[in-house]
Enzyme design. Structure first.
Site, PDB file in Angstrom:
ATOM      1  N   HIS A 199       5.038  15.159 -25.311  1.00 37.01           N
ATOM      2  CA  HIS A 199       3.807  15.011 -26.097  1.00 37.01           C
ATOM      3  C   HIS A 199       3.504  16.360 -26.735  1.00 37.01           C
ATOM      4  O   HIS A 199       3.093  17.302 -26.055  1.00 37.01           O
ATOM      5  CB  HIS A 199       2.658  14.542 -25.210  1.00 37.01           C
ATOM      6  CG  HIS A 199       2.743  13.086 -24.879  1.00 37.01           C
ATOM      7  ND1 HIS A 199       3.701  12.557 -24.048  1.00 37.01           N
ATOM      8  CD2 HIS A 199       1.981  12.037 -25.300  1.00 37.01           C
ATOM      9  CE1 HIS A 199       3.535  11.251 -23.963  1.00 37.01           C
ATOM     10  NE2 HIS A 199       2.501  10.904 -24.706  1.00 37.01           N
ATOM     11  N   GLY A 240      -6.000   6.960 -23.987  1.00 37.17           N
ATOM     12  CA  GLY A 240      -4.581   7.270 -24.069  1.00 37.17           C
ATOM     13  C   GLY A 240      -4.178   7.978 -25.352  1.00 37.17           C
ATOM     14  O   GLY A 240      -4.984   8.193 -26.264  1.00 37.17           O
ATOM     15  N   HIS A 241      -2.895   8.312 -25.423  1.00 31.06           N
ATOM     16  CA  HIS A 241      -2.399   9.108 -26.546  1.00 31.06           C
ATOM     17  C   HIS A 241      -2.465   8.352 -27.876  1.00 31.06           C
ATOM     18  O   HIS A 241      -2.309   7.146 -27.940  1.00 31.06           O
ATOM     19  CB  HIS A 241      -0.969   9.596 -26.286  1.00 31.06           C
ATOM     20  CG  HIS A 241       0.004   8.509 -25.975  1.00 31.06           C
ATOM     21  ND1 HIS A 241       0.966   8.631 -25.000  1.00 31.06           N
ATOM     22  CD2 HIS A 241       0.171   7.275 -26.488  1.00 31.06           C
ATOM     23  CE1 HIS A 241       1.693   7.537 -24.943  1.00 31.06           C
ATOM     24  NE2 HIS A 241       1.227   6.696 -25.843  1.00 31.06           N
ATOM     25  N   ASN A 242      -2.728   9.120 -28.940  1.00 31.53           N
ATOM     26  CA  ASN A 242      -2.708   8.645 -30.321  1.00 31.53           C
ATOM     27  C   ASN A 242      -3.798   7.637 -30.660  1.00 31.53           C
ATOM     28  O   ASN A 242      -3.734   6.964 -31.691  1.00 31.53           O
ATOM     29  CB  ASN A 242      -1.338   8.078 -30.704  1.00 31.53           C
ATOM     30  CG  ASN A 242      -0.267   9.137 -30.759  1.00 31.53           C
ATOM     31  OD1 ASN A 242       0.545   9.264 -29.833  1.00 31.53           O
ATOM     32  ND2 ASN A 242      -0.254   9.937 -31.817  1.00 31.53           N
TER      33      ASN A 242
END
Length: 345
Positions: A199, A240-242
């Site tokens: 990441h 969470g990511h993005n």
């Protein structure tokens, strides 16, 4: 303390009552307010509590004024009593002002850029090439990584952790224990093992965002996880990511949002909501408490249940399910009748 007359002036309210010089020292709700306190009546269902209320003053809308008001209560009449009361609370219970000093026990990198009138508490750490804007507060034990940009008038409370490359706007509040821009939860399964996905993105937080205690916001895998201006995130939330969170979004406690979701402007995620990855929640949509969302939610709609569906449909299904014992009882009785009829043939 402040006099009722002064409070009315500052909160733009009209006075009904004679006791204008009495001093108010704090605010309380209408069921517990005592003499020397101000309260608020903004909903007709609480009107009954005004009769026995001991408060010295009460914010109230013109349409809610009763025929009889206790003599000791001075009414502060205004169009929006809730907002006037909130202003009174701010006046009577002001935020603690910290001395604009930098503790000699803070660990600040030589290449960090510090603005004017900052408060930086003991054992805070600020990494290489990071920037802190004017009038911000970095409380004790906060860790700020490398190349972090924090705007003006921000408040970062004790033991929050902000990883490298995070961008934070102005007037942002981050409460204790929050972790901003840790790695997202991404793995690929190969050769009977989980291979970590790097990441290398970041988190971007716009102006006037508030993030609750022990909330975690993961950095993007390649791009940015974005929180839009004016959004408010409760305690114990996992983002969470993005994820792309729009403006003025509300996310309540214990909600979990998987990666690469889009939460559009004005949406509300009630407590313990669960959102699967790559889901879009439309503008002004409401995900009700403890709902599990696996598909897109249209703008302006309300969903409930797991799997989540239109609120009215879900409630009708729940109502029908509550009648299932009666239906089964009737069905068994019908089976018995049919069985007897067959035996009589």
């Amino acid at each position: 303390m402040i006099s009722i007359e002064q409070l009315a002036t500052l909160c733009e309210a009209d006075i009904q009552g004679k006791n204008t010089t009495e001093h108010i020292y704090s605010a309380a709700d209408i069921m517990h307010a005592e003499q020397g306190q101000v309260t608020v009546l903004s909903d007709a269902k609480y009107k009954k509590y005004l009769v026995d209320c001991k408060a010295s003053a009460c914010f109230i809308s013109p349409k809610l004024i009763p025929e009889q008001v206790p003599e000791h209560i001075t009414l502060l009449v205004c169009a929006d009593p809730e907002m006037a009361f909130l202003e009174a609370v701010r006046l009577l219970h002001p935020d603690i002002e910290f001395n604009k000093t930098i503790s000699d026990k803070a660990d600040i990198a030589d290449s960090a850029s510090l603005g004017h009138a900052l408060y930086i508490g003991a054992f805070a750490t600020i990494g290489q090439d990071s920037q802190i804007g004017d009038y911000s507060e970095i409380h004790p034990g906060v860790h700020i990584g490398r190349n972090v940009n924090i705007g003006q008038h921000c408040k970062i409370y004790p033991n929050a952790v902000i990883y490298d490359n995070t961008v934070i706007g102005d007037h942002v509040i981050i409460h204790s224990g929050a972790v901003i821009a840790a790695d997202g939860f991404g793995y690929k399964y190969r050769n009977n093992q989980h291979v970590k996905v790097p990441h290398v993105g970041n988190v971007v937080i716009a102006d006037h965002v508030e993030i609750g205690a022990n909330t975690c916001i993961d950095r993007g895998a390649l791009g940015s996880t974005v929180i839009g201006a004016g959004s408010k995130i409760d305690n114990l939330v996992q983002l969470g990511h993005n994820n792309q969170v729009g403006r003025n979004v509300i996310i309540c406690g214990q909600s979990g949002i998987s990666g690469s979701c889009v939460i559009e402007d004005g949406a509300i995620l009630a407590g313990s909501s669960g959102i699967a990855d790559h889901v879009k929640i439309g503008q002004q949509a409401v995900v009700m408490a403890r709902s599990g969302v696996s598909q897109d939610v249209k703008a302006g709609t309300q969903v409930w249940g797991s799997p989540a569906k239109d609120r009215k449909v879900a409630w009708k299904e729940l109502a029908a399910l509550s009648k299932l014992p009666e239906v089964l009882k009737a069905f068994k009785a019908l089976q018995l009748r049919v069985s007897k009829l067959e035996q009589e043939k």
